[in-house]
Enzyme design. Structure first.
Site, PDB file in Angstrom:
ATOM      1  N   GLU A 152       0.810  -1.216   0.000  1.00 34.15           N
ATOM      2  CA  GLU A 152       0.000   0.000   0.000  1.00 34.15           C
ATOM      3  C   GLU A 152       0.851   1.277   0.000  1.00 34.15           C
ATOM      4  O   GLU A 152       0.777   2.103   0.909  1.00 34.15           O
ATOM      5  CB  GLU A 152      -0.968   0.005   1.186  1.00 34.15           C
ATOM      6  CG  GLU A 152      -2.022  -1.073   1.110  1.00 34.15           C
ATOM      7  CD  GLU A 152      -3.057  -0.989   2.226  1.00 34.15           C
ATOM      8  OE1 GLU A 152      -4.181  -1.470   2.018  1.00 34.15           O
ATOM      9  OE2 GLU A 152      -2.728  -0.438   3.304  1.00 34.15           O
ATOM     10  N   GLU A 309      -6.648  -7.226  -1.093  1.00 32.52           N
ATOM     11  CA  GLU A 309      -7.204  -7.083   0.254  1.00 32.52           C
ATOM     12  C   GLU A 309      -8.629  -6.561   0.160  1.00 32.52           C
ATOM     13  O   GLU A 309      -8.922  -5.654  -0.609  1.00 32.52           O
ATOM     14  CB  GLU A 309      -6.414  -6.074   1.106  1.00 32.52           C
ATOM     15  CG  GLU A 309      -5.049  -6.495   1.571  1.00 32.52           C
ATOM     16  CD  GLU A 309      -4.426  -5.422   2.465  1.00 32.52           C
ATOM     17  OE1 GLU A 309      -5.186  -4.657   3.115  1.00 32.52           O
ATOM     18  OE2 GLU A 309      -3.201  -5.335   2.507  1.00 32.52           O
TER      19      GLU A 309
END
Length: 669
Positions: A152, A309
């Site tokens: 991320e 995710e």
């Protein structure tokens, strides 16, 4: 990049696996339960740097060796992460200058994740040293099917304002502009005596007494995105040298309100595009955001992608973190598959009992296997096995929606005509009626190849360069249908206003000219002919070849055109100079779609989401019922099969309330 496919059969299924958080006697239970759930791939090692390198240059891979060997022995593939998103405490003890500085000059501390300056040479050196050790040790490990680079990017450290970042910013600017004269012109520095005579005078846009220069701020956003991209590319190069056949990814965050990175620049550097997506608890129709995000990620990837995710239930980082309702886990996951995902994964496998994310849901929740989440997780594993043949199929679309991060950054800078404009909200307002109508959509850059499309929508494109503007207007000139939203085409690539009247770059193609803007106050509306209303925006439009389709019926602009249509070349160009209410906008877009010859992929009752993935020999019709009543949808009578049940379909399929059906429809040669 050269295609490096993921060596996992069917639709990959799993999540982040963090066995280092648990005693080893738990690991055997994990393997047994992963088999029960149908898990085929897990991401490992994402936050393990401190365990792998307990002190500088001292490595301990014994735990990771056992984890990878265990996964391989149980037939579970590993998406092996570089743990560089969370440097260990000892690193900051040796290099405190690598900690980030915020806009107000405060030095942040370590103690969470991504607490590093993206431009820090010490961080880059330490990170690449760790990546090199990891790559050399595991490049040939049979469990490793993909590299997961970092985690991320920009989630917490999108911007650092320290002196190291300032010097890196100046280097980036030299590469972009070649000379100070060119930079001063691009930034318009004659305003407010901002002219620069030396590169060293240029700083990041730190906190200051008034509004910073808009082009300065825009270039800063571009630099920050590129600075993190350079870190990804550096790690990817090390991994590629050690294991040239193993694909690499990093998890994007194409979801509401994250806008730090220009993913059009990032996507070509990934072997496989992957994304993280989490629902907003306050969104009553979050399924629309799932679809929008999935269509955008698929467009970035140019085809199938991986959901790296999402959550089985509640997250832990919103003001109120709601659980998912009955069937929502399944609808969410298969909604992503419907939009091109060839892999479904969660954060995380086993819910943590300690740490910052202990209240984040997981595949195996705190309650264990005697829980609804676990039963849903097992059911989803069976669903994905039943959909294995969908892998690799594509999504045909005749409508393109323009999405541009530079335009988003520029429009949301301070001192705009209205601070009420938010890029993603404007795009979603146009996307939503298409979603409800079952019309397939791609997202495109302004300079993309538009030849596959009948209709191009530009809900919000405040900034557009000359190439992008020419590409879009040429699309209409050559026979396409173009629809442009208000406050688009206003500034060039340097954030300079395009003079001569609004909407700037699109004025001639749209056949209109606006001389003054009348943005609306919060809660204020204007009436529209035909009975609708407009919010957010109005402007004094004068026809310059276009015809008025809708006009304002009250306020200072009574009688002034609010929606126009212009014949441009052999095509048509529409301008929407306000934000119509949802029903009015839906009606307008339905009219524009009909004119362009665009039809839904399938007609379905209200509340049923429809999407199609196209395989080599069959179409896969996804029907997701978000409503409270069963719905019956017609399908071709010959040879269709509902894949989740394996039952033949004769003429129609019934989708239960809250349920999902996926119908394989054979295509004739």
């Amino acid at each position: 990049m050269t295609a490096r496919p993921l060596n996992v059969p069917g639709i990959a299924y799993g999540g982040d696996y963090n066995p280092e958080q648990w005693p080893e006697e738990v690991w055997a239970e994990d393997m047994r339960l992963m088999a029960e759930a149908g898990v085929t791939m897990v991401s490992v090692n994402i936050f393990s740097w401190a365990l792998l390198e307990p002190s500088e240059g001292e490595y301990d891979f014994s735990r990771l060796d056992r984890i990878l060997d265990m996964l391989y022995a149980h037939g579970i593939a590993a998406d092996l992460a570089t743990p560089t998103a969370a440097p260990p405490a000892w690193f900051f003890g040796r290099h405190p200058e690598a900690l980030p500085l915020d806009k107000d000059g405060r030095r942040l501390s370590y103690g969470s994740r991504q607490t590093f300056c993206p431009s820090s040479p010490a961080y880059r050196e330490a990170a690449l040293r760790m990546v090199g050790e990891l790559a050399r040790r595991y490049s040939g490990h049979p469990a490793v099917v993909m590299w997961h680079v970092h985690n991320e990017y920009a989630c917490h450290n999108a911007e650092c304002y320290c002196d190291t970042s300032a010097e890196a910013f100046r280097t980036w600017l030299r590469d972009r502009y070649d000379s100070l004269d060119a930079l001063n012109h691009a930034w318009g520095t004659t305003f407010w005596s901002q002219w620069y005579y030396d590169w060293d005078q240029i700083l990041p846009p730190r906190a200051t007494g008034a509004v910073p220069n808009p082009t300065h701020q825009l270039d800063w956003r571009r630099f920050c995105s590129d600075a993190l991209l350079s870190l990804y590319e550096a790690e990817r190069a090390v991994l590629g040298a050690a294991a040239p056949e193993t694909p690499a990814t990093t998890n994007f965050m194409v979801m509401y309100n994250f806008d730090a990175l220009d993913y059009w620049r990032w996507a070509p550097q990934l072997d496989i595009v992957s994304n993280d997506h989490y629902l907003q608890s306050a969104d009553p129709e979050s399924q629309i955001d799932i679809a929008l995000s999935g269509d955008l990620v698929r467009s970035l990837a140019g085809g199938p992608w991986l959901l790296m995710e999402h959550s089985t239930g509640a997250v832990n980082w919103q003001p109120v973190n709601r659980a998912k309702t009955a069937g929502e886990l399944r609808r969410n996951a298969l909604g992503h598959v419907a939009r091109g995902a060839d892999g479904i994964a969660y954060f995380q496998w086993r819910a943590a009992k300690a740490g910052a994310e202990q209240w984040h849901s997981a595949m195996l929740p705190h309650a264990g296997t005697d829980s609804q989440i676990w039963r849903d997780v097992v059911q989803l594993g069976a669903d994905l096995r039943a959909l294995a043949e969908v892998r690799g199929s594509t999504t045909p679309a005749e409508v393109a929606v323009v999405w541009d991060w530079n335009a988003r950054w520029a429009m949301e800078l301070p001192s705009q005509p209205s601070g009420e404009l938010h890029f993603q909200d404007l795009v979603r307002a146009w996307y939503e009626p298409l979603w409800r109508a079952g019309i397939a959509v791609d997202f495109v850059r302004p300079d993309a190849d538009l030849s596959p499309y009948r209709l191009v929508l530009v809900p919000s494109l405040y900034l557009v360069d000359d190439e992008g503007a020419a590409n879009l207007t040429s699309f209409a000139e050559q026979g396409g249908t173009l629809a442009v939203g208000f406050h688009s085409g206003m500034v060039d690539a340097n954030c300079h206003v395009r003079l001569g009247g609004y909407p700037g770059a699109f004025r001639d193609a749209l056949g209109v000219r606006t001389d003054e803007l009348f943005p609306l106050l919060p809660g204020e509306t204007v009436g529209l002919s035909g009975g609708g209303t407009g919010v957010l925006w109005s402007e004094r439009v004068r026809l310059a070849g276009a015809e008025a389709v809708t006009s304002y019926t009250d306020g200072p602009l009574t009688g002034v055109p609010a929606v126009t249509r212009n014949s441009h070349g052999t095509g048509a160009a529409w301008y929407v100079a306000t934000q119509p209410d949802p029903d009015t906008l839906a009606g307008l877009l339905a009219r524009i779609c009909a004119e362009a010859g665009v039809a839904p992929v399938r007609t379905a009752p209200e509340g049923v989401e429809v999407a199609v993935r196209r395989g080599t020999q069959a179409d896969y019709l996804f029907l997701i019922n978000h409503g409270g009543a069963d719905a019956e949808i017609p399908v071709p009578p010959s040879g269709a099969v509902e894949l989740l049940t394996g039952k033949p379909v004769a003429g129609s399929v019934t989708v239960p309330a809250g349920g999902v059906a996926v119908v394989r429809e054979p295509r004739g040669e």
